[in-house]
Design a protein around this motif. Structure first.
Motif, PDB file in Angstrom:
ATOM      1  N   ALA A 135       0.294   1.452  13.758  1.00  0.00           N
ATOM      2  CA  ALA A 135       0.379   2.448  12.635  1.00  0.00           C
ATOM      3  C   ALA A 135       1.850   2.577  12.055  1.00  0.00           C
ATOM      4  O   ALA A 135       2.178   3.578  11.625  1.00  0.00           O
ATOM      5  CB  ALA A 135       0.019   3.837  13.338  1.00  0.00           C
ATOM      6  N   GLU A 136       2.755   1.663  12.301  1.00  0.00           N
ATOM      7  CA  GLU A 136       4.314   1.723  11.764  1.00  0.00           C
ATOM      8  C   GLU A 136       3.974   1.878  10.197  1.00  0.00           C
ATOM      9  O   GLU A 136       3.194   1.110   9.409  1.00  0.00           O
ATOM     10  CB  GLU A 136       5.098   0.408  12.002  1.00  0.00           C
ATOM     11  CG  GLU A 136       6.298   0.642  11.532  1.00  0.00           C
ATOM     12  CD  GLU A 136       7.269  -0.530  11.522  1.00  0.00           C
ATOM     13  OE1 GLU A 136       8.188  -0.711  11.119  1.00  0.00           O
ATOM     14  OE2 GLU A 136       6.561  -1.671  12.267  1.00  0.00           O
ATOM     15  N   GLU A 137       4.700   3.009   9.615  1.00  0.00           N
ATOM     16  CA  GLU A 137       4.564   3.225   8.279  1.00  0.00           C
ATOM     17  C   GLU A 137       5.770   3.304   7.454  1.00  0.00           C
ATOM     18  O   GLU A 137       6.809   3.200   8.165  1.00  0.00           O
ATOM     19  CB  GLU A 137       4.027   4.763   8.006  1.00  0.00           C
ATOM     20  CG  GLU A 137       2.694   4.796   8.498  1.00  0.00           C
ATOM     21  CD  GLU A 137       1.725   4.374   7.855  1.00  0.00           C
ATOM     22  OE1 GLU A 137       1.777   3.903   6.527  1.00  0.00           O
ATOM     23  OE2 GLU A 137       0.267   4.248   8.548  1.00  0.00           O
ATOM     24  N   ARG A 138       5.772   2.715   6.318  1.00  0.00           N
ATOM     25  CA  ARG A 138       7.258   2.734   5.282  1.00  0.00           C
ATOM     26  C   ARG A 138       6.939   3.375   4.126  1.00  0.00           C
ATOM     27  O   ARG A 138       5.788   3.699   3.595  1.00  0.00           O
ATOM     28  CB  ARG A 138       7.480   1.089   4.991  1.00  0.00           C
ATOM     29  CG  ARG A 138       7.917   0.506   6.275  1.00  0.00           C
ATOM     30  CD  ARG A 138       8.226  -0.788   5.821  1.00  0.00           C
ATOM     31  NE  ARG A 138       8.731  -1.631   7.057  1.00  0.00           N
ATOM     32  CZ  ARG A 138       8.420  -2.284   7.958  1.00  0.00           C
ATOM     33  NH1 ARG A 138       7.053  -2.083   8.302  1.00  0.00           N
ATOM     34  NH2 ARG A 138       9.075  -2.872   8.869  1.00  0.00           N
ATOM     35  N   ASP A 139       7.891   3.864   3.374  1.00  0.00           N
ATOM     36  CA  ASP A 139       7.858   4.329   2.169  1.00  0.00           C
ATOM     37  C   ASP A 139       7.782   3.506   1.080  1.00  0.00           C
ATOM     38  O   ASP A 139       8.309   2.394   0.832  1.00  0.00           O
ATOM     39  CB  ASP A 139       9.297   5.137   1.696  1.00  0.00           C
ATOM     40  CG  ASP A 139       8.984   5.953   0.489  1.00  0.00           C
ATOM     41  OD1 ASP A 139       8.245   5.940  -0.289  1.00  0.00           O
ATOM     42  OD2 ASP A 139      10.388   6.488  -0.036  1.00  0.00           O
ATOM     43  N   LEU A 140       6.329   3.538   0.427  1.00  0.00           N
ATOM     44  CA  LEU A 140       6.109   2.682  -0.551  1.00  0.00           C
ATOM     45  C   LEU A 140       6.077   3.153  -1.970  1.00  0.00           C
ATOM     46  O   LEU A 140       5.527   2.301  -3.009  1.00  0.00           O
ATOM     47  CB  LEU A 140       4.524   2.299  -0.092  1.00  0.00           C
ATOM     48  CG  LEU A 140       4.306   1.825   1.082  1.00  0.00           C
ATOM     49  CD1 LEU A 140       2.592   1.663   1.277  1.00  0.00           C
ATOM     50  CD2 LEU A 140       4.948   0.425   1.505  1.00  0.00           C
ATOM     51  N   SER A 141       6.857   4.228  -2.414  1.00  0.00           N
ATOM     52  CA  SER A 141       6.597   4.786  -3.375  1.00  0.00           C
ATOM     53  C   SER A 141       7.356   3.854  -4.796  1.00  0.00           C
ATOM     54  O   SER A 141       6.915   3.750  -5.725  1.00  0.00           O
ATOM     55  CB  SER A 141       7.485   6.223  -3.424  1.00  0.00           C
ATOM     56  OG  SER A 141       8.852   5.928  -3.084  1.00  0.00           O
ATOM     57  N   ALA A 142       8.551   3.224  -4.346  1.00  0.00           N
ATOM     58  CA  ALA A 142       9.047   2.470  -5.350  1.00  0.00           C
ATOM     59  C   ALA A 142       8.067   1.076  -5.778  1.00  0.00           C
ATOM     60  O   ALA A 142       7.765   0.819  -7.031  1.00  0.00           O
ATOM     61  CB  ALA A 142      10.332   1.671  -4.662  1.00  0.00           C
ATOM     62  N   TYR A 143       7.338   0.560  -4.852  1.00  0.00           N
ATOM     63  CA  TYR A 143       6.455  -0.457  -4.986  1.00  0.00           C
ATOM     64  C   TYR A 143       5.211  -0.126  -5.508  1.00  0.00           C
ATOM     65  O   TYR A 143       4.682  -0.770  -6.670  1.00  0.00           O
ATOM     66  CB  TYR A 143       6.051  -1.095  -3.726  1.00  0.00           C
ATOM     67  CG  TYR A 143       6.963  -1.526  -2.733  1.00  0.00           C
ATOM     68  CD1 TYR A 143       7.629  -2.739  -3.255  1.00  0.00           C
ATOM     69  CD2 TYR A 143       7.585  -1.118  -1.804  1.00  0.00           C
ATOM     70  CE1 TYR A 143       8.590  -3.654  -2.564  1.00  0.00           C
ATOM     71  CE2 TYR A 143       8.706  -1.621  -1.107  1.00  0.00           C
ATOM     72  CZ  TYR A 143       9.245  -2.956  -1.537  1.00  0.00           C
ATOM     73  OH  TYR A 143      10.032  -3.532  -0.921  1.00  0.00           O
ATOM     74  N   THR A 144       4.591   1.254  -5.558  1.00  0.00           N
ATOM     75  CA  THR A 144       3.692   1.948  -6.278  1.00  0.00           C
ATOM     76  C   THR A 144       4.206   1.945  -7.514  1.00  0.00           C
ATOM     77  O   THR A 144       3.284   1.701  -8.633  1.00  0.00           O
ATOM     78  CB  THR A 144       3.264   3.242  -5.540  1.00  0.00           C
ATOM     79  OG1 THR A 144       3.036   3.048  -4.155  1.00  0.00           O
ATOM     80  CG2 THR A 144       2.242   3.871  -6.188  1.00  0.00           C
ATOM     81  N   GLU A 145       5.311   2.352  -7.887  1.00  0.00           N
ATOM     82  CA  GLU A 145       5.609   2.633  -9.343  1.00  0.00           C
ATOM     83  C   GLU A 145       5.708   1.307 -10.128  1.00  0.00           C
ATOM     84  O   GLU A 145       5.233   0.870 -11.311  1.00  0.00           O
ATOM     85  CB  GLU A 145       6.925   3.101  -9.445  1.00  0.00           C
ATOM     86  CG  GLU A 145       7.509   3.149 -10.860  1.00  0.00           C
ATOM     87  CD  GLU A 145       8.990   3.987 -10.889  1.00  0.00           C
ATOM     88  OE1 GLU A 145       9.748   3.934 -12.025  1.00  0.00           O
ATOM     89  OE2 GLU A 145       9.383   4.303  -9.874  1.00  0.00           O
ATOM     90  N   THR A 146       6.274   0.119  -9.368  1.00  0.00           N
ATOM     91  CA  THR A 146       6.217  -1.212  -9.920  1.00  0.00           C
ATOM     92  C   THR A 146       4.539  -1.620 -10.085  1.00  0.00           C
ATOM     93  O   THR A 146       4.259  -2.418 -11.188  1.00  0.00           O
ATOM     94  CB  THR A 146       6.828  -2.185  -8.858  1.00  0.00           C
ATOM     95  OG1 THR A 146       8.034  -1.898  -8.785  1.00  0.00           O
ATOM     96  CG2 THR A 146       6.525  -3.869  -9.611  1.00  0.00           C
TER      97      THR A 146
END
Length: 246
Positions: free
Chosen positions: A211-222
């Motif tokens: 369950a390790e998580e990372r911030d994906l907001s920049a990739y979601t924008e791309t």
């Protein structure tokens, strides 16, 4: 014709994707029906997920995609179905023969055990469609698969056959003597007789360790930018015209 066929045996439920004329391509309706089928009564102790021959699933039904960022609705539906598989009260065994492409591979990887027949193959088409695949899905796959396997699927666009799928961690079992469906049922019936608390505690622990998580907001924008690009619409129209699925 029902797009999903459900057969309950003693302790085991078989759920079959049933759009053979479209190679069981995934639609919003089919994903919703599959999510519902995973909510099982206590009498179901294991599930087998398969597809009507000649495919497990050819991935997204491109006739439902718009070629714009509105297609994240399909991503959301796949995400919901993946969560239903992972949180199913009973272990899920995938039986795969023929193509397992794109979003269908996401479903297979969400299962507890994945059995492949000799005709099974796995492929991810996002770069052929000019998009960044759903970042949340890539994150899950990164936790689940070796980095080299992801490079083959996501960067090189390789097609993995059955033996390669087992060797690379995509699948757990190769059905060398039985059909994939027969071996999947054998495994499901074995799991159905295990102590329910012990089995589900082990399943839950494995999920938590993943369950390790990372911030994906920049990739979601791309990804949103790419989903809206004219090149993506052109590639989608060309691929839709060839076979209608991903």
């Amino acid at each position: 014709m029902n797009i999903l066929q459900i057969h309950d045996r003693t302790g085991v439920r078989e759920v079959m994707l049933n759009r053979p004329s479209r190679r069981n391509a995934l639609t919003l309706e089919l994903l919703s029906a599959l999510s519902d089928a995973l909510s099982t009564p206590d009498t179901v102790r294991a599930l087998v997920l398969t597809g009507a021959p000649p495919a497990f699933s050819a991935g997204a039904d491109l006739s439902e995609l718009t070629g714009t960022a509105a297609d994240v609705e399909f991503d959301d539906a796949v995400e919901r179905t993946v969560r239903c598989i992972r949180s199913s009260p009973a272990p899920v065994v995938a039986a795969i023969d023929g193509p397992c492409i794109g979003a269908a591979l996401e479903l297979a990887l969400a299962c507890d055990v994945t059995v492949v027949g000799s005709n099974a193959f796995f492929e991810f088409p996002p770069l052929k469609l000019g998009i960044l695949y759903n970042p949340a899905a890539i994150q899950r796959m990164h936790r689940r698969l070796p980095r080299a396997t992801l490079a083959r699927l996501l960067l090189a666009g390789d097609r993995l056959n059955a033996s390669e799928a087992v060797a690379s961690g995509v699948a757990t079992h190769f059905a060398s003597e039985l059909s994939a469906l027969e071996l999947a049922h054998d495994i499901a019936e074995r799991m159905a007789h295990f102590d329910h608390t012990a089995l589900n505690s082990t399943r839950r622990l494995l999920r938590e360790l993943d369950a390790e998580e990372r911030d994906l907001s920049a990739y979601t924008e791309t990804r949103t930018t790419l989903l809206n690009s004219p090149l993506r619409r052109e590639k989608l129209a060309r691929r839709r015209g060839s076979n209608g699925t991903a």
